[in-house]
Design a protein around this motif. Sequence first.
Motif, short mmCIF file in Angstrom:
data_model
loop_
_atom_site.label_atom_id
_atom_site.label_comp_id
_atom_site.label_asym_id
_atom_site.label_seq_id
_atom_site.Cartn_x
_atom_site.Cartn_y
_atom_site.Cartn_z
N GLY A 45 0.81 -1.22 0.00
CA GLY A 45 0.00 0.00 0.00
C GLY A 45 0.84 1.26 0.00
O GLY A 45 0.54 2.21 -0.72
N LEU A 46 1.91 1.29 0.80
CA LEU A 46 2.80 2.45 0.80
C LEU A 46 3.48 2.62 -0.56
O LEU A 46 3.61 3.75 -1.06
CB LEU A 46 3.84 2.30 1.89
N GLY A 47 3.92 1.52 -1.15
CA GLY A 47 4.58 1.62 -2.45
C GLY A 47 3.66 2.14 -3.53
O GLY A 47 4.04 3.00 -4.34
N HIS A 48 2.40 1.64 -3.56
CA HIS A 48 1.46 2.12 -4.57
C HIS A 48 1.06 3.57 -4.31
O HIS A 48 0.91 4.36 -5.24
CB HIS A 48 0.21 1.24 -4.57
N ARG A 49 0.92 3.94 -3.04
CA ARG A 49 0.48 5.30 -2.71
C ARG A 49 1.49 6.34 -3.15
O ARG A 49 1.13 7.41 -3.66
CB ARG A 49 0.25 5.38 -1.18
N TYR A 50 2.78 6.05 -2.96
CA TYR A 50 3.81 7.05 -3.24
C TYR A 50 4.67 6.70 -4.45
O TYR A 50 5.68 7.35 -4.68
CB TYR A 50 4.68 7.24 -2.02
N GLY A 51 4.30 5.69 -5.21
CA GLY A 51 5.03 5.36 -6.43
C GLY A 51 6.44 4.84 -6.17
O GLY A 51 7.37 5.20 -6.88
N ILE A 52 6.59 4.00 -5.12
CA ILE A 52 7.89 3.45 -4.74
C ILE A 52 7.82 1.93 -4.83
O ILE A 52 6.77 1.33 -4.57
CB ILE A 52 8.29 3.89 -3.32
N ASP A 53 8.91 1.32 -5.21
CA ASP A 53 8.95 -0.14 -5.27
C ASP A 53 8.70 -0.71 -3.87
O ASP A 53 9.42 -0.41 -2.92
CB ASP A 53 10.34 -0.58 -5.78
N PRO A 54 7.68 -1.58 -3.71
CA PRO A 54 7.41 -2.14 -2.38
C PRO A 54 8.57 -2.94 -1.81
O PRO A 54 8.68 -3.08 -0.59
CB PRO A 54 6.18 -3.02 -2.61
N VAL A 55 9.43 -3.49 -2.68
CA VAL A 55 10.56 -4.27 -2.17
C VAL A 55 11.48 -3.40 -1.33
O VAL A 55 12.01 -3.83 -0.29
CB VAL A 55 11.33 -4.91 -3.35
N VAL A 56 11.69 -2.16 -1.75
CA VAL A 56 12.53 -1.24 -0.98
C VAL A 56 11.92 -0.99 0.39
O VAL A 56 12.63 -0.96 1.41
CB VAL A 56 12.73 0.07 -1.76
N ILE A 57 10.61 -0.82 0.45
CA ILE A 57 9.95 -0.59 1.74
C ILE A 57 10.07 -1.82 2.62
O ILE A 57 10.30 -1.72 3.83
CB ILE A 57 8.48 -0.21 1.51
N ARG A 58 9.92 -3.01 2.04
CA ARG A 58 10.05 -4.23 2.85
C ARG A 58 11.46 -4.36 3.42
O ARG A 58 11.64 -4.75 4.58
CB ARG A 58 9.69 -5.44 2.00
#
Length: 434
Positions: A45-58
Amino acid sequence: MSGANEARAPKTNPLNGFEETVKDFWVSRPRRPQAGRKVAGVAAGLGHRYGIDPVVIRVALVAATVFGGFGLVFYLLGWLLFPGEGDDVSGFESMVGRGRSSMTTGFTVVLCVALIPVVGWTFGGGWFGTGGWFDGGGLIGLALLSIGLYFLHRSRGQYNRPAPAVPYATAQTATGTGAFTMTDTTTATGTAAPDWDPLAASPGSWDLPDPAAPSPPPPSYEEPLPPQSRRPKSKIGSMALGTAVIVAGVGVVLNLNGVDWFSVQHIIGLVLGVLGVGMVAGAFVRGSRGLIGLAVPLAIVGMILTTSPFTGLDLRGGVGDLTATPRSAAELQPVYQHAAGNLRLDLTQLPLTGPITTTVSNGAGDTVVTVPANADVTFDCKNTAGSVNCLGHSGDGVGQAPITGTELGEDGSGGQKITLHVSNGVGDVEVRRG
């Protein structure tokens, strides 16, 4: 051309202060999607909301969990406070009666209860009782994640804003209460159809033209979308990798020149810091995913070296097998330093002279020191991981205490006086008589 229909360009970033940013984040907070989630969909959800790869957030959440523990707290808070895809409100808000959520009240209570010990564990010492690498790692993780999320929303909060929730229609609209009322049961109030024919002709004798068949609708052609141009490859990943290599090289050189702070653990930590900055910067342009394959194994190695008593690893000295047999006091070196490989030192060829002292240090490999049969040896043998056998005094394991003692020669006191300091990182240590 001006008027009511004139289009006005929206503001790109209407957030002017801290309070407005926080309020806007709460109103437009991410939704946890069903597709692409691994556990609860917080990172997706954070990745889609701000246009960031979710893998980086994980990766960032895992790192914050390992080093400080706040990553797990952040994930549980996101699970509780971020609405699911298609929900009106979050699970916590639904529990207090603010709207509808697909998360059951029982499961929400379980998450709230689980959050209590996790918060206590995070701010009470983390994994290893010392707050990760730094004391107070939970507070550091809280500050870093909060500041990062704040500036992320400031810079990219206008993108991918979720649509407002549509409330349920509780009942059908009653007929006859609006300005324009139309029902299926209302009959026309015009003049009734006459039951007589004003033309005095039977309807069967009417000669009317056949109704024309409706013309088929024109075929619709969907214009193909133009091919998407590939985004030019970002150079951030390459720059971060090159900087990490330079940092590692400088750290190794300083270690070889006797700067003790640049140990293997600290060098890995510096390299991970550079890679982390590169991944965060590349997340905005999707140009640093390749760094994850290097950062993850390095983080695992760094965690093992940091939390285990591997203190004897040293990069100074050569690599490969080393054999030394000094035949005079002039040939005897005060320090035998080796980085990796087997090290064998034979002192049996030394002539009878005054007391001698030497230090033997090996990073990884087996270390064997042979002393004369009649020498009086004072020794201290330290091995981080492996077995130790110093003139009959033995030990085995990881992080064992140094073995010290004094052993007289076979002829009793009066032999050659030798003082040995032996340290080994990983491998076996043996001091024996020749």
